[in-house]
Design an enzyme around this catalytic site. Structure first.
Site, PDB file in Angstrom:
ATOM      1  N   HIS A 104       0.854  -1.197   0.000  1.00 31.36           N
ATOM      2  CA  HIS A 104       0.000   0.000   0.000  1.00 31.36           C
ATOM      3  C   HIS A 104       0.890   1.247   0.000  1.00 31.36           C
ATOM      4  O   HIS A 104       1.942   1.269   0.639  1.00 31.36           O
ATOM      5  CB  HIS A 104      -0.908  -0.031   1.233  1.00 31.36           C
ATOM      6  CG  HIS A 104      -1.984   1.003   1.172  1.00 31.36           C
ATOM      7  ND1 HIS A 104      -1.743   2.332   1.441  1.00 31.36           N
ATOM      8  CD2 HIS A 104      -3.296   0.914   0.836  1.00 31.36           C
ATOM      9  CE1 HIS A 104      -2.866   3.014   1.282  1.00 31.36           C
ATOM     10  NE2 HIS A 104      -3.827   2.176   0.904  1.00 31.36           N
TER      11      HIS A 104
ATOM     12  N   GLU B 130      -4.065   2.017  -7.257  1.00 31.87           N
ATOM     13  CA  GLU B 130      -4.414   3.112  -6.358  1.00 31.87           C
ATOM     14  C   GLU B 130      -3.531   4.317  -6.669  1.00 31.87           C
ATOM     15  O   GLU B 130      -2.424   4.432  -6.120  1.00 31.87           O
ATOM     16  CB  GLU B 130      -4.190   2.692  -4.903  1.00 31.87           C
ATOM     17  CG  GLU B 130      -5.094   1.575  -4.440  1.00 31.87           C
ATOM     18  CD  GLU B 130      -5.367   1.671  -2.940  1.00 31.87           C
ATOM     19  OE1 GLU B 130      -6.536   1.688  -2.575  1.00 31.87           O
ATOM     20  OE2 GLU B 130      -4.415   1.756  -2.158  1.00 31.87           O
TER      21      GLU B 130
END
Ligand code: PGA
Length: 258
Positions: free
Chosen positions: A100, A172
Site C-alpha cells: 500500500h 491506487e
C-alpha cells in the site's frame, strides 16, 4: 487444465481497508451488521488490524465474508520484531494487502520488500492484493505507465503464472487516496480504466493472455457509494479497495450493493 481456464468471469472483489481504525468491539459490531447482506456474485473482504483478525473471522463464520490483513511479513519466522508471518494467520485470513502506498511512504517499503512479502504470502496460501499507483508529480510528468510497470514487474518477480491466479492487483493512484477526507476527489472511471487496461496488457506481456484475462484488477482511491457504480461499469475494473468509505457499515453496504 489450468485453474483460470475454468472461470470465464471475474467475480467483483470489494475490499475494506480499515487502516489504523476500529477497536475489537467495533469490528465485531460491523461484521454482525454486515454478515446477512453478503451473498454470492461478489467477493467481500474485510481488512481490520492484526489484533482484530480473529474477532472478524469468528464473527464472519458461516457467512460469505472473507478476512484479509493490511500487510504481511516477507519472512517466514525468526528474529523480526513486530512482524506477522503468513504461517501465523493462514487459518483465518484469506488475503493480504501488500505494498500500500501508505506503507511505501511512511514505512519505507520498497519494490524489493513488496516482492518478498508477495512470495512469502503465496508460499503459505495467502492471496496477495498488490497495490500499485503513481504519485501526483509522476502523473504530471506523464510517468504513470512507467511507474506502474516497474512496481508490477518487481512485485511479481519470481511469481509463476500458476501462482498469479491467486493474486489481485489494486490500482491506487496516490493522488486519489482520500487520507480520511471524505470530500477528496477520486480518479475518473475513464482515467482509472486506462491504467487498468495498461496493467492487464503488462500482465499479458509478463505472463500470457489467459492469466491476464483472469486476474482481478481493482481500483482504490476515494471510492464512495456515489461513485462505485461508475467504476464498475468499466470493463477492466473488477472491484474496489475502499478506505474511508468502508468505515461506516451503511456506507460500505451501499458500496457492495452498487
Ligand atoms: P480511500 O483509501 O478509499 O480512503 O481513498 C483507499 C486506500 O488507501 O486503500
Amino acid at each position: 487444465m489450468a485453474f483460470w481456464l475454468l472461470i470465464p468471469m471475474r467475480t467483483p472483489l470489494i475490499v475494506a481497508n480499515w487502516k489504523e481504525n476500529k477497536t475489537n468491539q467495533e469490528v465485531a459490531d460491523f461484521v454482525y451488521a454486515l454478515r446477512l447482506s453478503v451473498s454470492g456474485g461478489r467477493e467481500v473482504v474485510l481488512c481490520p488490524s492484526y489484533v482484530s483478525l480473529i474477532t472478524a473471522y469468528d464473527c464472519a463464520k458461516g457467512s460469505a465474508i472473507k478476512i484479509g490483513c493490511q500487510d504481511i511479513s516477507g519472512f517466514e519466522a525468526g528474529a523480526y520484531t513486530g512482524e506477522v508471518s503468513p504461517i501465523m494467520i493462514k487459518g483465518f485470513c484469506t488475503y493480504a494487502i501488500i505494498g500500500h502506498s501508505e506503507r511505501r511512504k511512511n514505512f519505507h517499503e520498497t519494490d524489493e520488500s513488496v516482492n518478498l512479502k508477495v512470495r512469502n504470502a503465496l508460499k503459505h496460501g495467502i492471496q496477495p492484493i498488490i497495490c500499485v499507483g503513481e504519485k501526483l508529480q509522476e502523473r504530471k510528468e506523464h510517468r504513470t505507465e512507467q511507474v506502474v510497470r516497474q512496481q508490477l514487474t518487481k512485485a511479481l518477480s519470481g511469481v509463476t503464472a500458476e501462482q498469479l491466479s491467486s493474486v489481485a492487483i489494486a490500482y491506487e493512484p496516490v493522488w486519489a487516496i482520500s487520507g480520511g477526507d471524505a470530500s477528496h476527489e477520486p480518479a475518473t472511471p475513464e482515467t482509472a480504466e486506462k491504467t487498468h487496461q495498461f496493467i492487464r496488457k503488462t500482465l499479458e506481456q509478463l505472463y500470457n493472455k489467459q492469466v491476464a484475462d483472469f486476474i482481478r484488477i481493482i481500483y482504490g482511491g476515494s471510492v464512495k457509494p456515489e461513485n462505485m457504480a461508475g467504476f464498475m461499469k468499466e470493463d477492466d475494473i473488477d472491484g474496489a479497495l475502499v478506505g474511508n468509505a468502508s468505515l461506516p457499515v451503511e456506507s460500505f453496504l451501499k458500496i457492495i450493493n452498487y
